[in-house]
Design a protein around this motif. Structure first.
Motif, PDB file in Angstrom:
ATOM      1  N   UNK A 153     -26.630   9.089  12.627  1.00  0.00           N
ATOM      2  CA  UNK A 153     -25.801   9.715  12.233  1.00  0.00           C
ATOM      3  C   UNK A 153     -24.264  10.050  12.312  1.00  0.00           C
ATOM      4  N   UNK A 154     -23.882   9.418  13.723  1.00  0.00           N
ATOM      5  CA  UNK A 154     -22.874   9.338  13.514  1.00  0.00           C
ATOM      6  C   UNK A 154     -22.065   7.976  12.480  1.00  0.00           C
ATOM      7  N   UNK A 155     -22.980   6.928  12.327  1.00  0.00           N
ATOM      8  CA  UNK A 155     -22.772   6.143  10.771  1.00  0.00           C
ATOM      9  C   UNK A 155     -22.431   6.409   9.589  1.00  0.00           C
ATOM     10  N   UNK A 156     -23.305   7.714   9.546  1.00  0.00           N
ATOM     11  CA  UNK A 156     -23.509   8.619   8.109  1.00  0.00           C
ATOM     12  C   UNK A 156     -22.213   9.963   7.954  1.00  0.00           C
ATOM     13  N   UNK A 157     -21.702  10.428   8.926  1.00  0.00           N
ATOM     14  CA  UNK A 157     -20.571  11.019   9.291  1.00  0.00           C
ATOM     15  C   UNK A 157     -18.999  10.023   8.191  1.00  0.00           C
ATOM     16  N   UNK A 158     -19.405   9.170   9.067  1.00  0.00           N
ATOM     17  CA  UNK A 158     -18.157   7.773   9.370  1.00  0.00           C
ATOM     18  C   UNK A 158     -18.215   7.534   7.476  1.00  0.00           C
ATOM     19  N   UNK A 159     -18.801   7.506   7.061  1.00  0.00           N
ATOM     20  CA  UNK A 159     -19.599   6.752   5.472  1.00  0.00           C
ATOM     21  C   UNK A 159     -19.402   8.248   4.859  1.00  0.00           C
ATOM     22  N   UNK A 160     -18.835   9.050   5.418  1.00  0.00           N
ATOM     23  CA  UNK A 160     -18.665  10.828   4.314  1.00  0.00           C
ATOM     24  C   UNK A 160     -17.119  11.311   4.795  1.00  0.00           C
ATOM     25  N   UNK A 161     -16.145   9.583   5.146  1.00  0.00           N
ATOM     26  CA  UNK A 161     -14.423   9.925   5.686  1.00  0.00           C
ATOM     27  C   UNK A 161     -14.277  11.254   4.979  1.00  0.00           C
ATOM     28  N   UNK A 162     -14.247  11.307   3.106  1.00  0.00           N
ATOM     29  CA  UNK A 162     -13.817  12.295   2.540  1.00  0.00           C
ATOM     30  C   UNK A 162     -13.313  12.868   2.746  1.00  0.00           C
ATOM     31  N   UNK A 163     -14.319  13.735   3.743  1.00  0.00           N
ATOM     32  CA  UNK A 163     -14.662  15.076   3.894  1.00  0.00           C
ATOM     33  C   UNK A 163     -13.835  15.423   5.208  1.00  0.00           C
ATOM     34  N   UNK A 164     -12.872  16.426   5.521  1.00  0.00           N
ATOM     35  CA  UNK A 164     -12.466  16.437   6.561  1.00  0.00           C
ATOM     36  C   UNK A 164     -13.417  17.530   7.621  1.00  0.00           C
ATOM     37  N   UNK A 165     -14.641  17.868   7.216  1.00  0.00           N
ATOM     38  CA  UNK A 165     -15.636  18.416   7.990  1.00  0.00           C
ATOM     39  C   UNK A 165     -16.356  17.799   8.609  1.00  0.00           C
ATOM     40  N   UNK A 166     -16.799  16.637   7.940  1.00  0.00           N
ATOM     41  CA  UNK A 166     -17.050  15.011   8.102  1.00  0.00           C
ATOM     42  C   UNK A 166     -16.675  14.394   9.476  1.00  0.00           C
ATOM     43  N   UNK A 167     -15.095  14.413   9.437  1.00  0.00           N
ATOM     44  CA  UNK A 167     -14.070  13.331  10.080  1.00  0.00           C
ATOM     45  C   UNK A 167     -13.963  14.501  11.716  1.00  0.00           C
ATOM     46  N   UNK A 168     -14.158  15.523  11.167  1.00  0.00           N
ATOM     47  CA  UNK A 168     -14.174  16.902  12.632  1.00  0.00           C
ATOM     48  C   UNK A 168     -15.275  16.389  12.786  1.00  0.00           C
ATOM     49  N   UNK A 169     -16.736  16.130  12.571  1.00  0.00           N
ATOM     50  CA  UNK A 169     -17.786  16.491  13.711  1.00  0.00           C
ATOM     51  C   UNK A 169     -18.299  14.788  14.091  1.00  0.00           C
ATOM     52  N   UNK A 170     -17.225  13.957  13.334  1.00  0.00           N
ATOM     53  CA  UNK A 170     -17.331  12.636  13.797  1.00  0.00           C
ATOM     54  C   UNK A 170     -16.301  11.755  15.097  1.00  0.00           C
ATOM     55  N   UNK A 171     -15.425  13.386  14.995  1.00  0.00           N
ATOM     56  CA  UNK A 171     -14.256  13.204  16.157  1.00  0.00           C
ATOM     57  C   UNK A 171     -15.300  14.118  17.537  1.00  0.00           C
ATOM     58  N   UNK A 172     -15.895  15.407  17.244  1.00  0.00           N
ATOM     59  CA  UNK A 172     -16.487  15.521  18.785  1.00  0.00           C
ATOM     60  C   UNK A 172     -16.937  14.899  18.922  1.00  0.00           C
ATOM     61  N   UNK A 173     -18.352  13.818  18.182  1.00  0.00           N
ATOM     62  CA  UNK A 173     -19.119  13.208  18.479  1.00  0.00           C
ATOM     63  C   UNK A 173     -18.797  11.905  19.320  1.00  0.00           C
ATOM     64  N   UNK A 174     -18.062  11.200  18.864  1.00  0.00           N
ATOM     65  CA  UNK A 174     -17.484  10.694  19.823  1.00  0.00           C
ATOM     66  C   UNK A 174     -16.847  10.650  21.020  1.00  0.00           C
ATOM     67  N   UNK A 175     -16.349  12.281  21.499  1.00  0.00           N
ATOM     68  CA  UNK A 175     -15.680  12.470  22.612  1.00  0.00           C
ATOM     69  C   UNK A 175     -17.522  13.155  23.191  1.00  0.00           C
ATOM     70  N   UNK A 176     -18.383  13.619  23.099  1.00  0.00           N
ATOM     71  CA  UNK A 176     -19.697  13.477  23.664  1.00  0.00           C
ATOM     72  C   UNK A 176     -19.777  14.957  23.924  1.00  0.00           C
ATOM     73  N   UNK A 177     -19.030  16.021  22.188  1.00  0.00           N
ATOM     74  CA  UNK A 177     -18.701  17.380  22.397  1.00  0.00           C
ATOM     75  C   UNK A 177     -19.831  17.436  21.226  1.00  0.00           C
ATOM     76  N   UNK A 178     -20.384  17.216  20.313  1.00  0.00           N
ATOM     77  CA  UNK A 178     -21.209  17.543  19.376  1.00  0.00           C
ATOM     78  C   UNK A 178     -22.640  16.599  19.276  1.00  0.00           C
ATOM     79  N   UNK A 179     -23.568  16.924  19.160  1.00  0.00           N
ATOM     80  CA  UNK A 179     -25.133  16.210  18.822  1.00  0.00           C
ATOM     81  C   UNK A 179     -25.133  16.690  17.140  1.00  0.00           C
ATOM     82  N   UNK A 180     -25.297  16.010  16.369  1.00  0.00           N
ATOM     83  CA  UNK A 180     -25.252  15.990  15.076  1.00  0.00           C
ATOM     84  C   UNK A 180     -27.141  15.031  15.195  1.00  0.00           C
TER      85      UNK A 180
END
Length: 396
Positions: free
Chosen positions: A99-126
């Motif tokens: 999931x993390x690498x998939x979100x990273x490849x969708x960096x044009x999306x503001x939603x994906x950027x937010x989810x990736x940051x939350x995942x890196x912080x441990x707050x979101x488990x996509x």
């Protein structure tokens, strides 16, 4: 000149990370923890996940722009291997890699950027929801690529509607939401569907190791168009890359499980006596132990090659072939070593009290996830067929 001599600093940093990871897991995740979590949703410990975040491991692969550390797959493999030595059930590869690498490849999306940051912080488990069939073989096309989904994403003004179903999703319980692959007017679409979305139904399915997978049904799930993370060729490339990367890290876990089972078995052969002799002195058992060692070392070799290729940024067709080969080899090796280990342990090998069973049950789950050995070999055949067609019918 070897990489160690040419540039010792990265190797020293990797060695330090590996040492730190193994020490942390040995202290904080004994086998008793894995046993206690079996069969109890979500199948892993969210507090332990927060501890992984405190170590910085949930952001290991994420870019610095998302609050991560922008490390490579060798570093991620060190953490995954350490956790596998104690059969830690936390979904590191499904969340942080797939999931993390998939979100990273969708960096044009503001939603994906937010989810990736939350995942890196441990707050979101996509979690990634891409499979639709009971058998994994049906999820690939003739050329070894991922099949087009039957799940659909239809635009309705500034909204979208998702219809269809998905299977074999990990983590199956306590995921914050799902990155869903769907067919759309713009080609393949990757859509973020929060776990609490209306008209989304989820069925939790227990797995052999006490963790859980999920089956989803989308009954006209209506979402904002901002939940579309990527479409078309970008979505196809992102999903293919993240899938291959998850294959390699799953192979890392399987190879670690195989090594642990082999070590346990060799120790047992050196201590168990029968007819007044150590059973490790019997030549027939020595031959079987050598066969197990060969399988384990072959797995190590293909995993090392695949990790090096990922970190060097290899072409997509090479990445796919190496990932499929690593998953196939390590799936088969872990299962073979598991079977042999149980037999060589004798009656104690089939008891739940023996830690060997923890490794074997995890190997059963991981060997099937994302496509088992047979599926990956068929995929390699398809990739070779496609490469031959691209070269005018000549093999590559």
């Amino acid at each position: 000149m070897s990489a160690t001599i040419a540039d010792p600093e990265p190797n020293q940093q990797l060695a330090m990370l590996r040492s730190s990871a193994f020490a942390f897991v040995a202290k904080e995740s004994p086998f008793s923890r894995a046993r206690a979590l079996r069969g109890k949703p979500p199948g892993y410990d969210l507090r332990f996940w927060n501890a992984l975040a405190s170590q910085g491991w949930t952001g290991l692969l994420a870019p610095e722009s998302a609050g991560g550390y922008a490390q490579g797959f060798a570093e991620m493999a060190a953490v995954a291997a350490a956790l596998a030595t104690k059969v830690a059930p936390e979904p590191v590869t499904p969340v942080l890699v797939f999931a993390g690498r998939l979100l990273q490849s969708c960096s044009d999306s503001a939603t994906a950027r937010q989810l990736l940051a939350e995942m890196a912080e441990g707050k979101t488990l996509p979690a990634v929801a891409w499979q639709e069939h009971t058998s994994g073989a049906a999820d690939f096309d003739r050329d070894g690529g991922l099949s087009k989904p039957s799940t659909t994403c239809v635009r309705s003004g500034d909204r979208i509607v998702v219809r269809g179903s998905k299977r074999h999703i990990r983590p199956g319980a306590a995921a914050s939401g799902y990155i869903v692959s769907a067919a759309s007017a713009d080609g393949l679409a990757l859509v973020w569907v929060a776990a609490q979305s209306a008209a989304l139904s989820k069925t939790i399915e227990p797995l052999a190791d006490g963790t859980f997978a999920a089956r989803l049904a989308f009954s006209d799930v209506e979402l904002s168009a901002e939940m579309v993370l990527a479409t078309g060729l970008q979505a196809e490339a992102a999903l293919a890359a993240a899938y291959d990367e998850a294959l390699v890290l799953t192979a890392v876990e399987l190879q670690t499980l195989a090594r642990c089972m082999l070590t346990m078995t060799l120790d047992y052969l050196r201590t168990r006596k029968q007819f007044g002799k150590l059973i490790g002195s019997f030549q027939s058992l020595q031959h079987r132990a050598v066969d197990m060692l060969i399988q384990q070392e072959l797995g190590e070799a293909v995993v090392a090659q695949a990790l090096t290729a990922l970190d060097s940024g290899c072409p997509a067709n090479e990445r796919a072939a190496l990932a499929a080969r690593a998953k196939s080899r390590c799936s088969d090796a872990a299962l073979q070593i598991g079977r042999e280990s149980v037999q060589l342990h004798g009656a104690i090998g089939v008891t739940d009290e023996n830690d060997l069973g923890l490794f074997l049950q995890r190997a059963l789950v991981l060997s099937a996830w994302l496509g088992n050995g047979s599926t990956q070999r068929r995929r390699v055949a398809g990739l070779n067929r496609a490469a031959g067609a691209d070269n005018g019918g000549l093999p590559s």
